[in-house]
Design a protein around this motif. Structure first.
Motif, short mmCIF file in Angstrom:
data_model
loop_
_atom_site.label_atom_id
_atom_site.label_comp_id
_atom_site.label_asym_id
_atom_site.label_seq_id
_atom_site.Cartn_x
_atom_site.Cartn_y
_atom_site.Cartn_z
N ASP A 46 -6.76 0.76 -5.53
CA ASP A 46 -6.05 1.42 -6.62
C ASP A 46 -6.11 2.95 -6.59
N THR A 63 -1.64 -0.74 -4.60
CA THR A 63 -1.20 -2.03 -5.16
C THR A 63 0.19 -1.93 -5.77
N THR A 64 0.74 -0.72 -5.84
CA THR A 64 2.04 -0.52 -6.49
C THR A 64 3.14 -0.11 -5.50
N GLN A 134 -0.25 -6.50 -3.54
CA GLN A 134 0.78 -5.92 -4.42
C GLN A 134 0.78 -6.59 -5.77
N GLN A 135 0.99 -5.77 -6.83
CA GLN A 135 1.05 -6.29 -8.21
C GLN A 135 2.40 -6.86 -8.51
#
Length: 135
Positions: A46, A63-64, A134-135
């Motif tokens: 993160d 993660t984005t 990935q979120q």
């Protein structure tokens, strides 16, 4: 006829290389991430690693990558950032500074437009791991 065979062979080779991602090893990528990336990008991927506080530019929240790119994983951008073709000022050199660890062993990823991008096998594994978080 010889030229057609040569072109067909080249196309088949690229096709096989482009599917390397399917055979990529996300577990190996996770190990590479922990060893080479987590200090800055954090165990949670993160951007909150122990070195983040001393960096001029805060490390990215990895993660984005998909949510920040209209729902598509940005293979080309990620590969080029890791292998140094798209260097970051914050790193002062190709990222990571120990990028030589990611050299060797040919691999390829298929970009969002279907074109392959050639890179090392280690980067293919690392990108495969990043895809899984990935979120």
């Amino acid at each position: 006829m010889r030229r057609l065979g040569s072109n067909l062979g080249a196309a088949l080779g690229l096709s096989l290389a482009a599917t390397t991602l399917l055979a990529a090893d996300a577990e190996e990528g996770a190990a590479l991430y922990l060893e080479h990336c987590a200090a800055c990008h954090g165990l949670e991927v993160d951007g909150n690693g122990p070195m983040a506080g001393v960096m001029t530019i805060k490390p990215a929240d990895l993660t984005t990558l998909v949510s920040g790119n209209e729902g598509v994983f940005p293979y080309e951008r990620v590969v080029k950032r890791i292998d140094g073709r798209d260097p970051l000022v914050a790193h002062g050199s190709p990222m990571p500074v120990y990028g030589h660890f990611f050299e060797g062993g040919a691999g390829a990823l298929k970009t969002q437009n279907g074109q392959p991008i050639l890179t090392s096998r280690a980067i293919v594994d690392l990108v495969r791991y990043l895809e899984t978080v990935q979120q």
